[in-house]
Design an enzyme around this catalytic site. Structure first.
Site, PDB file in Angstrom:
ATOM      1  N   SER A 290      73.806 -26.793  15.142  1.00 33.03           N
ATOM      2  CA  SER A 290      75.145 -25.897  15.380  1.00 33.03           C
ATOM      3  C   SER A 290      76.217 -26.549  16.068  1.00 33.03           C
ATOM      4  O   SER A 290      77.328 -26.464  15.764  1.00 33.03           O
ATOM      5  CB  SER A 290      74.526 -24.738  15.868  1.00 33.03           C
ATOM      6  OG  SER A 290      74.032 -24.794  17.272  1.00 33.03           O
TER       7      SER A 290
ATOM      8  N   ASP B 149      80.571 -16.372  22.655  1.00 32.43           N
ATOM      9  CA  ASP B 149      79.138 -16.199  23.000  1.00 32.43           C
ATOM     10  C   ASP B 149      78.555 -16.923  24.258  1.00 32.43           C
ATOM     11  O   ASP B 149      77.509 -16.519  24.457  1.00 32.43           O
ATOM     12  CB  ASP B 149      78.140 -16.462  21.836  1.00 32.43           C
ATOM     13  CG  ASP B 149      78.187 -18.025  21.506  1.00 32.43           C
ATOM     14  OD1 ASP B 149      79.013 -19.160  22.255  1.00 32.43           O
ATOM     15  OD2 ASP B 149      77.367 -18.595  20.526  1.00 32.43           O
TER      16      ASP B 149
ATOM     17  N   HIS C  56      77.991 -21.807  22.924  1.00 31.99           N
ATOM     18  CA  HIS C  56      78.452 -22.856  22.211  1.00 31.99           C
ATOM     19  C   HIS C  56      79.774 -23.112  22.712  1.00 31.99           C
ATOM     20  O   HIS C  56      80.425 -22.373  23.417  1.00 31.99           O
ATOM     21  CB  HIS C  56      78.538 -22.605  20.793  1.00 31.99           C
ATOM     22  CG  HIS C  56      77.205 -22.287  19.951  1.00 31.99           C
ATOM     23  ND1 HIS C  56      76.477 -21.232  20.019  1.00 31.99           N
ATOM     24  CD2 HIS C  56      76.349 -23.297  19.316  1.00 31.99           C
ATOM     25  CE1 HIS C  56      75.443 -21.219  19.453  1.00 31.99           C
ATOM     26  NE2 HIS C  56      75.211 -22.517  18.927  1.00 31.99           N
TER      27      HIS C  56
END
Length: 350
Positions: A84, A246, A249
């Site tokens: 990711s 979040d 990240h």
């Protein structure tokens, strides 16, 4: 650079948190009673982290395409592989993804077009690199950037197995004539929703995997840049700026900081920055590879590459490696002549 953690629904995130707990109980080597007590604390912390960290939103924007099309000459082909953090989860605009940042930076500094292909997948572990590399080779890449490792820790992938998948990917790419730059495992201990002692364990495991990745990648002919807790101090001071919504990240600024660390090493790998050819000696940032890997894991932004000492690749302790802390620069303004090659060897960092 934050965390290459998988972006998964709440139930799966809870299962991953429980994996941390089981690993902690095994890793302590304590008595059964102590393990149960420790596990109880970690279960509570994992439950709290699950409540604190939001669920996934939309997938990261696609960043594939041509960058710097106005420049003449044949395009350089770049591929981005990994998880990711390589895909750019946490931002909403194509230009904010690490692939776009790096492709833009290469194009502006090399004054040539860069064709970017992103094969990174949110949630990927090192085992997924085999399929990503197979797809990437169809593009005949000139340079590959790999960001991987966080999910191997949360998924309990044995360190040796994770490294084996990574080194297989590097060997395959290098055999095809592709330069490889690997951003090593980020520091999961930098995630503030994860509290001590779970955070301390995550920090330790992340460093251990990053050091092992460095040894394997350099032996296979690639270069590494330690990302570690690159955002850690800045996150503590400016959490709303450096990490995404979040708190897991990187934000657009966080990815830009990571790209600034990776870009100089990519330019060097492509031969775009002159390297000093003086005879290297111990003390010139040169260490045995295992020692260099340990130092780099402790100091984010450190590049490790293979070198020769007095015409030899290896010494009594194995492969020679050089640590460098290259001058960071972003993708905006082109640096003045010669500044892209400014480097400092790493001395006395232990």
């Amino acid at each position: 650079m934050g965390v290459a953690h998988s972006v998964v629904p709440g139930g799966e995130r809870w299962r991953q948190a429980r994996r941390f707990v089981r690993l902690a109980a095994i890793g302590t080597g304590a008595t059964a009673a102590a393990a149960v007590a420790t596990g109880g604390v970690l279960v509570g912390q994992a439950r709290q982290a699950r409540r604190t960290i939001p669920m996934a939103e939309a997938p990261p924007p696609r960043c594939d395409g041509m960058y710097g099309a106005k420049f003449p000459g044949p395009a350089l082909t770049m591929v981005v592989l990994g998880d990711s953090s390589a895909a750019g989860y946490g931002v909403h605009r194509r230009r904010e993804t690490p692939g776009a940042l790096l492709a833009t930076g290469l194009s502006r500094r090399l004054h040539r077009p860069v064709q970017l292909h992103r094969f990174a997948v949110v949630g990927a572990i090192s085992a997924a690199l085999r399929h990503q590399v197979e797809a990437a080779l169809e593009c005949r890449p000139d340079i590959a950037v790999i960001l991987i490792g966080g999910n191997d820790i949360t998924n309990r992938t044995p360190r040796g197995l994770a490294v084996r998948y990574l080194v297989e990917a590097v060997h395959t790419l290098r055999d095809a004539g592709c330069e490889v730059v690997v951003g090593t495992c980020p520091d999961l201990g930098a995630i503030r929703p994860i509290q001590p002692p779970l955070r301390w364990l995550a920090h330790r495991w992340s460093r251990q995997l990053a050091a092992a990745q460095t040894v394997a990648v350099v032996e296979a002919g690639g270069r590494t840049v330690s990302l570690g807790d690159l955002l850690g101090p800045r996150f503590a001071a400016e959490p709303t700026r450096m990490f995404a919504w979040d708190r897991f990240h990187p934000s657009a600024e966080g990815y830009a900081m990571a790209a600034a660390a990776l870009l100089p090493t990519m330019l060097s790998a492509l031969g775009a920055t002159p390297e000093r050819r003086a005879t290297l000696r111990l003390g010139d940032g040169v260490r045995s590879l295992p020692k260099a890997a340990q130092e780099a894991a402790r100091h984010a932004g450190t590049e490790v590459s293979g070198v020769q000492v007095r015409g030899r690749d290896r010494g009594p302790a194995g492969r020679w490696a050089q640590l460098r802390r290259r001058a960071f620069f972003g993708v905006g303004a082109v640096p003045q002549h010669g500044s892209a090659s400014d480097t400092s060897t790493v001395e006395g960092l232990a």
